[in-house]
Structure formats: C-alpha cells, structure tokens
Design an enzyme around this catalytic site. Structure first.
Site, mmCIF file in Angstrom:
data_model
loop_
_atom_site.group_PDB
_atom_site.id
_atom_site.type_symbol
_atom_site.label_atom_id
_atom_site.label_comp_id
_atom_site.label_asym_id
_atom_site.label_seq_id
_atom_site.Cartn_x
_atom_site.Cartn_y
_atom_site.Cartn_z
ATOM 1 N N ALA A 52 0.798 -1.236 0.000
ATOM 2 C CA ALA A 52 0.000 0.000 0.000
ATOM 3 C C ALA A 52 0.832 1.289 0.000
ATOM 4 O O ALA A 52 0.671 2.135 -0.891
ATOM 5 C CB ALA A 52 -0.980 -0.033 1.179
ATOM 6 N N ASP A 217 -4.015 -2.487 4.022
ATOM 7 C CA ASP A 217 -4.142 -1.738 2.770
ATOM 8 C C ASP A 217 -5.177 -0.626 2.873
ATOM 9 O O ASP A 217 -5.107 0.369 2.152
ATOM 10 C CB ASP A 217 -4.484 -2.693 1.621
ATOM 11 C CG ASP A 217 -3.294 -3.599 1.339
ATOM 12 O OD1 ASP A 217 -3.143 -4.612 2.049
ATOM 13 O OD2 ASP A 217 -2.490 -3.259 0.464
ATOM 14 N N ASN A 227 -6.646 -6.293 4.229
ATOM 15 C CA ASN A 227 -5.239 -6.660 4.037
ATOM 16 C C ASN A 227 -5.201 -7.868 3.104
ATOM 17 O O ASN A 227 -6.241 -8.399 2.692
ATOM 18 C CB ASN A 227 -4.585 -6.969 5.386
ATOM 19 C CG ASN A 227 -3.073 -7.027 5.292
ATOM 20 O OD1 ASN A 227 -2.452 -6.124 4.766
ATOM 21 N ND2 ASN A 227 -2.468 -8.102 5.770
ATOM 22 N N LYS A 228 -3.998 -8.296 2.775
ATOM 23 C CA LYS A 228 -3.816 -9.408 1.832
ATOM 24 C C LYS A 228 -4.751 -10.563 2.153
ATOM 25 O O LYS A 228 -4.902 -10.945 3.311
ATOM 26 C CB LYS A 228 -2.352 -9.860 1.870
ATOM 27 C CG LYS A 228 -1.988 -11.019 0.965
ATOM 28 C CD LYS A 228 -2.409 -10.832 -0.484
ATOM 29 C CE LYS A 228 -1.914 -9.525 -1.072
ATOM 30 N NZ LYS A 228 -2.649 -9.165 -2.319
HETATM 31 O O1 MRU Z 1 -1.364 -7.106 -3.235
HETATM 32 P P1 MRU Z 1 -0.201 -6.470 -2.526
HETATM 33 O O2 MRU Z 1 1.011 -7.317 -2.512
HETATM 34 O O3 MRU Z 1 0.056 -5.073 -3.025
HETATM 35 O O4 MRU Z 1 -0.724 -6.360 -1.055
HETATM 36 C C1 MRU Z 1 -0.314 -5.385 -0.195
HETATM 37 C C2 MRU Z 1 0.470 -5.961 0.872
HETATM 38 O O5 MRU Z 1 1.675 -6.057 0.759
HETATM 39 C C3 MRU Z 1 -0.174 -6.436 2.064
HETATM 40 O O6 MRU Z 1 -1.528 -6.510 2.065
HETATM 41 C C4 MRU Z 1 0.404 -5.724 3.244
HETATM 42 O O7 MRU Z 1 0.109 -6.478 4.349
HETATM 43 C C5 MRU Z 1 -0.040 -4.306 3.417
HETATM 44 S S1 MRU Z 1 0.983 -3.140 2.622
HETATM 45 C C6 MRU Z 1 2.329 -2.886 3.720
#
Ligand code: MRU
Length: 315
Positions: A52, A217, A227-228
């Site tokens: 993010a 995110d 979040n992911k």
């Molecule tokens: O789909 P991505 O890899 O862009 O996802 C974002 C992330 O890296 C994670 O969700 C993360 O935990 C939050 S961003 C530091």
C-alpha cells in the site's frame, strides 16, 4: 545488517521512474524503468511494485514524471488512480502530488512514509515480550512501503531490541509475497521460517506463535481492516487461540471516509493468477473485523478498540 535503500526500491530520475521489479525477486535484482504515467500505472497493476505505501509513492513519482514530461495531467491522474483499487494510500498520495506536482514534493512523500514506518515500528515493538515468536502475513517490509516496513519494521525494531526470537512467514497465494518477506528477513539476519498460510492453525495450536503482526491496505473509520487475502482467517485463528493480533500501518492507510469494512473495495485480480486451466476467483484482499484486532499501531501510537478514526491523514 543489510539496509534496503529507499531509493533502490523506487525513485524518480530525469526521464523515468525506476523501481526494483518485485516480480523478479528474490531470484534477480532488476531495475524497471517507467517512462510515462501509464507505464508506472502498469507497473503498479502488474505488481512490479506492490504494497500500500509503496504504490502510493510510485503513483506520486509517476504523476511528477508526467508533469515533468508535459503529459495531460488529468489523464495521468486517471490512469494512476485506476491501477489498483484497495489501498487508500494510492488516492491519498495522488491528492497530495496534484497540489504540487514537483519532484521535491514526490520525494518528500517518500521520505515521510519511511519516517512514519520508523515511528510506528518503535510503538509496535513495545507490545512484544522478550523471546517473541511472531507470525506475519504477506510482505510489509521496505519493498512494500518504500523503506523500513510496517509490521516487518516492527519486527526489525523488536529484533534490534533483543525481543524477537523467530518469525513464521506466511506464504500467500497466488502471488507468493511471503518470499519477499523471507528475502528481506534474510538480508537483515533475522531468524525466520516460511510456512504455507494454511499451516498457521496447527502451529498456533502447538503453542508456537506468541503474536501476529500484519500490515493493512485500508483501515475503515471503525477499525475494520483490509489486508492481503488470508489475513481474516489468520485473525480468526489468533482469536481462537487467544493470541494477540496486531495491525501495523501508517495514518495514510486509514480511510476515515469509509465507515466500516463493507465500504472497502476489494480488488478482484485475473482468475488466471489462480488457475489457467479451471474456473477461478481471485479476490486479492479480505477484511478483518475490528473486534478481532488487539491493537492498530500507527506512527501516532497504539490505538485500541473502540476505534474511531476521524482525523484527517497528515499532509
Ligand atoms: O497485493 P499487494 O502485494 O500489493 O498487497 C499489499 C500488501 O503487501 C499487504 O496486504 C500488506 O500487508 C499491506 S501493505 C504494507
């Protein structure tokens, strides 16, 4: 300890935005050069740069590049804003750079995000007891944030304070961001083991996890956190096993305009990332309800329920 230089992760040069292509890591350290806002947007969409805060920084550099090149700035904004929908940092950074599309402002946005990471890491590390065995999900290191990291930054500070024993690194499907975390931890000399994220339940039941730290995110006003994908199930598991579940993220990830998790747009990526043979679905994120989160840690400190994020994000 190997420091991942923020300028190596992403930077603005005279005629391009240069980024360490995360699709090629950890096998190859390749610098991708993007020569227009559209090329930066494509790098974000295809995850050459991801995470993010990092995509917000890249978008700011992309917009500053567009201004430098005399591109149509409305079109530059549109193409960058449309590149990925879930992380609110992207819209925030574009709003900031629109007001002053100079290279200096873009670099300042980058520096400020790294500074926030260092401050939130200091707050979050204070939550950890000596000899902590932590579990983390996805990648929240310097690669995902432009430098230092959010949840991974907290683990790094905890390691420097002698509080951290070991990190279990969830591998995430389908894009396998856990290997980026592993690459960063290995460079920092922090002991870790990669696991399939579905292995977390058994390891928690066996008493091998003291706490969970993840990034975010987008955090809604009530603390519901996107979040992911897979984070929600880890939070349910942590609750079931009475293990603290901490979210570590900057205020630029907080979206006070979104009341709760139902209002967070969840990116659906190409099904072919999951299967190029069978029908597939590919939601890239899920929402963890606030009641499963023990604390949300930002650069401003440790926030506990009931969460009521209303303040504007910093300029
Ligand atoms: O789909 P991505 O890899 O862009 O996802 C974002 C992330 O890296 C994670 O969700 C993360 O935990 C939050 S961003 C530091």
């Amino acid at each position: 300890m190997a420091e991942l230089d923020p300028e190596r992760i992403v930077r603005l040069e005279l005629d391009c935005v240069v980024m360490l292509d995360q699709r090629r890591l950890p096998d190859e350290e390749f610098e991708l050069e993007c020569r227009s806002a559209a090329e930066v947007a494509e790098a974000i969409r295809s995850m050459a740069i991801r995470g993010a805060p990092a995509i917000g920084i890249a978008a700011a550099y992309g917009y500053a590049l567009a201004a430098q090149r005399g591109e149509d700035l409305d079109e530059a904004y549109r193409v960058l804003a449309d590149s990925r929908p879930t992380a609110v940092n992207l819209a925030w950074a574009l709003g900031e750079i629109q007001a002053d599309p100079s290279p200096e402002r873009a670099r300042r946005i980058h520096e400020d995000e790294v500074d926030r990471c260092r401050r939130m890491a200091a707050h979050a590390a204070s939550l950890l007891a000596p000899r902590t065995r932590a579990l983390t999900h996805c990648n929240t290191g310097g690669l995902a944030t432009g430098g230092y990291g959010t949840a991974l930054g907290a683990l790094r500070t905890a390691w420097e304070r002698g509080l951290l024993e070991h990190v279990l690194v969830d591998e995430t499907r389908p894009r396998l961001q856990g290997r980026l975390t592993a690459w960063e931890l290995s460079g920092l000399g922090i002991p870790f083991t990669v696991i399939a994220d579905s292995a977390a339940a058994g390891l928690m039941a066996a008493g091998e996890v003291d706490c969970v730290l993840t990034g975010a995110d987008r955090i809604a006003a009530n603390g519901d956190t996107a979040n992911k994908v897979g984070t929600y199930s880890i939070a349910v598991l942590a609750g079931h096993h009475s293990i603290p579940f901490y979210v570590v993220a900057p205020t630029t990830t907080i979206d006070p305009a979104t009341e709760d998790g139902n209002g967070i747009p969840i990116e659906e990526r190409a099904p072919t990332e999951v299967s190029d043979r069978f029908p597939a679905r590919n939601p890239a994120f899920d929402v963890t309800p606030a009641e499963l989160i023990s604390a949300i840690v930002s650069e401003e400190g440790v926030h506990r329920a009931p969460y009521a994020f209303a303040a504007a994000v910093p300029a």
